[in-house]
Design a protein around this motif. Structure first.
Motif: not given
Length: 326
Positions: A309-318
């Protein structure tokens, strides 16, 4: 369609690194709990020591292979930069892996050491000189390894939190969350391994120790998740927008249902249910093997999902921050 620079391999790497950290910590702690100078949980300590080095070694190997020109990985060690999480992490992971392998060696029996060295050519005399009993050094090795295991557990979160351009990651609470998740995953993996070892059946007091340890770490992890969400809601608009990814956005179900509920709350409920009679009613701990296996498996599932979740959602967050995810 978003382009993810960090994919599933990074998720696996972060999970395996944290898993090794948790295994080493649990094994070292078990070695220090003694009665009459004898470890109460010697089997737990030995199993944890035998397992601890392998996940991080495999994860680091996969990461090196993913670099493209993998044979250039040595350049990470040519210059050390305090301000670079990648530079710090390279040394931290290497030192921890070496300590974990030394700790494994300290728990090998004489016949196991002989078997290993029998596979090494007799002409390699310098290597054969390493075939010595260092079991008396177990406590000292564990003591040296403790801070490095904590460091590796934290580092898997620091690596993300250091990227300020990703608002979903940009808080030190991520490092704390990853640390407690690593310790919980390590305890669960150790419990799972001991339950599946038919040759050396796990004893009740050993199961109780690992279940108790897991309950403590899951509880601490839960206490970090709530502040993480509250902190995000009180932070900048970019962070608030990033949090919508798990508060109604595309990662909502996987976060709340699969990670938080199935990966944390359900195993916590199972383990508390198992411990309650022995702790609060003074009854003997019976410990259902099936329930313990279920809880341990769900914890590992949750630990992996947290990093996913954190790896993928974090990249989407940018992208979200730049207004591309509206």
């Amino acid at each position: 369609m978003h382009e993810f620079n960090w994919g599933l391999l990074i998720v696996v790497y972060l999970f395996l690194g944290g898993l090794s950290a948790g295994l080493f910590f649990a094994a070292g702690l078990a070695n220090y709990l003694t009665v009459d100078d004898k470890p109460v949980y010697a089997k737990v300590a030995r199993m944890g020591a035998l397992l601890a080095p392998w996940p991080v070694a495999i994860g680091s190997g996969l990461l090196i292979l993913d670099l493209g020109n993998w044979y250039r990985f040595y350049k990470l060690f040519l210059h050390f930069r305090w301000q670079s999480p990648m530079s710090i992490g390279s040394y931290l992971l290497t030192i921890f892996t070496l300590i974990a392998f030394v700790y494994l060696f300290a728990w090998l029996k004489e016949d196991e050491r002989k078997w290993i060295f029998s596979k090494i050519p007799a002409t390699w005399k310098q290597v054969h000189r390493l075939n010595v009993d260092i079991s008396s050094w177990r406590e000292k090795i564990a003591m040296v390894g403790f801070p490095f295991s904590i460091g590796v557990g934290i580092y898997t979160g620091v690596l993300l939190g250091a990227v300020s351009a990703r608002p979903f990651w940009n808080t030190n609470l991520v490092a704390q969350m990853f640390l407690f998740s690593a310790l919980s995953s390590g305890s669960a993996a150790l419990l799972l391994a001991m339950l599946l070892d038919r040759k050396n059946p796990v004893e009740k007091h050993e199961t109780k120790f690992l279940v108790t340890l897991d309950v403590v770490f899951i509880s601490l992890e839960l206490f970090i998740i709530l502040p993480y969400i509250i902190h995000g809601q009180l932070s900048s608009q970019a962070v608030k927008d990033a949090l919508t990814l798990i508060l109604g956005g595309p990662y909502t179900v996987v976060f709340w249902v699969f990670f938080l509920f199935l990966g944390l709350l359900v195993p916590l409920a199972i383990e508390v249910y198992e411990l309650f009679p022995s702790i609060f009613k003074g009854r003997e701990f019976h410990g259902s093997r099936r329930m313990a296996l279920t809880a341990a498996g769900l914890v590992l599932f949750g630990g992996f999902l947290l990093r996913y979740i954190f790896v993928y959602a974090g990249q989407v967050s940018s992208f979200h921050r730049m207004g591309l995810l509206r």
